[in-house]
Design a protein around this motif. Sequence first.
Motif, PDB file in Angstrom:
ATOM      1  N   THR A 257       5.602  -0.134  -3.519  1.00  0.00           N
ATOM      2  CA  THR A 257       4.373  -0.682  -4.086  1.00  0.00           C
ATOM      3  C   THR A 257       3.819  -1.780  -3.191  1.00  0.00           C
ATOM      4  OG1 THR A 257       5.028  -0.159  -6.355  1.00  0.00           O
ATOM      5  CG2 THR A 257       3.404  -1.908  -6.068  1.00  0.00           C
ATOM      6  N   GLU A 258       4.695  -2.660  -2.710  1.00  0.00           N
ATOM      7  CA  GLU A 258       4.253  -3.716  -1.794  1.00  0.00           C
ATOM      8  C   GLU A 258       3.652  -3.116  -0.520  1.00  0.00           C
ATOM      9  OE1 GLU A 258       7.333  -6.555  -1.001  1.00  0.00           O
ATOM     10  OE2 GLU A 258       7.979  -6.597  -3.084  1.00  0.00           O
ATOM     11  N   ALA A 259       4.227  -1.999  -0.062  1.00  0.00           N
ATOM     12  CA  ALA A 259       3.763  -1.369   1.177  1.00  0.00           C
ATOM     13  C   ALA A 259       2.491  -0.562   0.992  1.00  0.00           C
ATOM     14  CB  ALA A 259       4.864  -0.481   1.753  1.00  0.00           C
ATOM     15  N   GLY A 260       2.079  -0.301  -0.266  1.00  0.00           N
ATOM     16  CA  GLY A 260       0.798   0.350  -0.491  1.00  0.00           C
ATOM     17  C   GLY A 260       0.832   1.728  -1.115  1.00  0.00           C
ATOM     18  N   ALA A 261       1.995   2.221  -1.539  1.00  0.00           N
ATOM     19  CA  ALA A 261       2.057   3.551  -2.149  1.00  0.00           C
ATOM     20  C   ALA A 261       1.162   3.626  -3.377  1.00  0.00           C
ATOM     21  CB  ALA A 261       3.492   3.897  -2.533  1.00  0.00           C
ATOM     22  N   ALA A 262       0.495   4.769  -3.544  1.00  0.00           N
ATOM     23  CA  ALA A 262      -0.404   4.965  -4.690  1.00  0.00           C
ATOM     24  C   ALA A 262       0.323   5.525  -5.902  1.00  0.00           C
ATOM     25  CB  ALA A 262      -1.538   5.906  -4.305  1.00  0.00           C
ATOM     26  N   ALA A 263       1.460   6.208  -5.668  1.00  0.00           N
ATOM     27  CA  ALA A 263       2.185   6.819  -6.778  1.00  0.00           C
ATOM     28  C   ALA A 263       3.606   7.148  -6.335  1.00  0.00           C
ATOM     29  CB  ALA A 263       1.471   8.093  -7.253  1.00  0.00           C
TER      30      ALA A 263
ATOM     31  N   ALA B 135      13.917   5.451   4.032  1.00  0.00           N
ATOM     32  CA  ALA B 135      13.047   6.449   4.663  1.00  0.00           C
ATOM     33  C   ALA B 135      11.590   6.345   4.218  1.00  0.00           C
ATOM     34  CB  ALA B 135      13.590   7.848   4.380  1.00  0.00           C
ATOM     35  N   ALA B 136      11.359   6.246   2.917  1.00  0.00           N
ATOM     36  CA  ALA B 136       9.980   6.197   2.424  1.00  0.00           C
ATOM     37  C   ALA B 136       9.251   4.956   2.915  1.00  0.00           C
ATOM     38  CB  ALA B 136       9.958   6.243   0.897  1.00  0.00           C
ATOM     39  N   LEU B 137       9.967   3.847   3.022  1.00  0.00           N
ATOM     40  CA  LEU B 137       9.336   2.595   3.465  1.00  0.00           C
ATOM     41  C   LEU B 137       8.941   2.677   4.927  1.00  0.00           C
ATOM     42  CD1 LEU B 137      11.713   0.071   1.657  1.00  0.00           C
ATOM     43  CD2 LEU B 137       9.631   1.168   0.809  1.00  0.00           C
ATOM     44  N   VAL B 138       9.786   3.308   5.743  1.00  0.00           N
ATOM     45  CA  VAL B 138       9.436   3.511   7.147  1.00  0.00           C
ATOM     46  C   VAL B 138       8.219   4.420   7.257  1.00  0.00           C
ATOM     47  CG1 VAL B 138      10.224   4.552   9.319  1.00  0.00           C
ATOM     48  CG2 VAL B 138      11.775   3.102   7.995  1.00  0.00           C
ATOM     49  N   ALA B 139       8.195   5.491   6.472  1.00  0.00           N
ATOM     50  CA  ALA B 139       7.049   6.411   6.499  1.00  0.00           C
ATOM     51  C   ALA B 139       5.766   5.708   6.058  1.00  0.00           C
ATOM     52  CB  ALA B 139       7.329   7.621   5.611  1.00  0.00           C
ATOM     53  N   LEU B 140       5.846   4.896   5.017  1.00  0.00           N
ATOM     54  CA  LEU B 140       4.660   4.169   4.544  1.00  0.00           C
ATOM     55  C   LEU B 140       4.125   3.224   5.618  1.00  0.00           C
ATOM     56  CD1 LEU B 140       5.711   3.351   0.882  1.00  0.00           C
ATOM     57  CD2 LEU B 140       3.626   4.550   1.542  1.00  0.00           C
ATOM     58  N   ALA B 141       5.022   2.528   6.304  1.00  0.00           N
ATOM     59  CA  ALA B 141       4.588   1.608   7.358  1.00  0.00           C
ATOM     60  C   ALA B 141       3.898   2.368   8.483  1.00  0.00           C
ATOM     61  CB  ALA B 141       5.782   0.829   7.902  1.00  0.00           C
ATOM     62  N   CYS B 142       4.447   3.524   8.850  1.00  0.00           N
ATOM     63  CA  CYS B 142       3.842   4.334   9.912  1.00  0.00           C
ATOM     64  C   CYS B 142       2.466   4.846   9.491  1.00  0.00           C
ATOM     65  CB  CYS B 142       4.754   5.504  10.265  1.00  0.00           C
ATOM     66  SG  CYS B 142       6.314   5.037  11.057  1.00  0.00           S
TER      67      CYS B 142
END
Length: 255
Positions: free
Chosen positions: A98-104, A238-245
């Motif tokens: 959520t902090e990284a910007g995921a919408a769902a 993994a998801a946090l790395v993908a979100l940052a990219c």
Amino acid sequence: MQRYFVAPGQFAGAGVTLTGDDARHLGTVMRAKPGDVFIACDGAGREAQVRIETIEPGKIAGTVLQWIDTGSEMAWRVTVAQSLPKGDKLETVIQKGTEAGAAAFLPFTSRRTIVQYDERKEGKRLERWRKIAKEAAEQAHRAVIPEVAPVCSWQQLLRSMKDYDLTLLCYEEEGRGGTGLKQVLSAFRERSPSAANPRVLVVVGPEGGFDPQEAEQAAAAGATAVGLGRRILRTETAALVALACIAYESGEMGG
């Protein structure tokens, strides 16, 4: 300045009502008083500066001073599909995602999921996950609370992949000289320059990863398998790395 998400119905013209835990937090913990100002968000992108008019037990009434456009949401709407991990790791994914910007967030079960899914406990867990998303969105100054969907099966997830403009399967086998995330994101951006708020699905497996058959099924459903580098990441990383990219490639970091 304190920020709180309120239901759209709590906005009435120029008036806003804060109730429940949020009212108790602002009135008791933060010791707010009439005349103080806080930020109210409706969870759908609208934010307002609100001046407190009255404070009652469990209820705070205020007046909108001005509407705000913070532009805090990612241009690409990213849903994180996370196979249920052990312990409280999903809570970490939801909070940091959520902090990284995921919408769902879309939790699911797959072949190597270790956690024994208990449908009887889903209601309480889902309520907790959604509370974590709400609190993280407030802390990160988000204008929207990410949706946390009920747990679904692998087959249900496969059927939903058609609803996204780009589906990325985070697959460790691609990290060993295969398709990298950067090249897939760059190609997507170049072929879709005019797409407004494209929908992206990031699919992350459990502690044991995906088996080859699942990778094949995902590919048949339209997913692109990508690597996240040469190192093996924990499932909650993994998801946090993908979100940052994705945030970088979509231009959120500038440039």
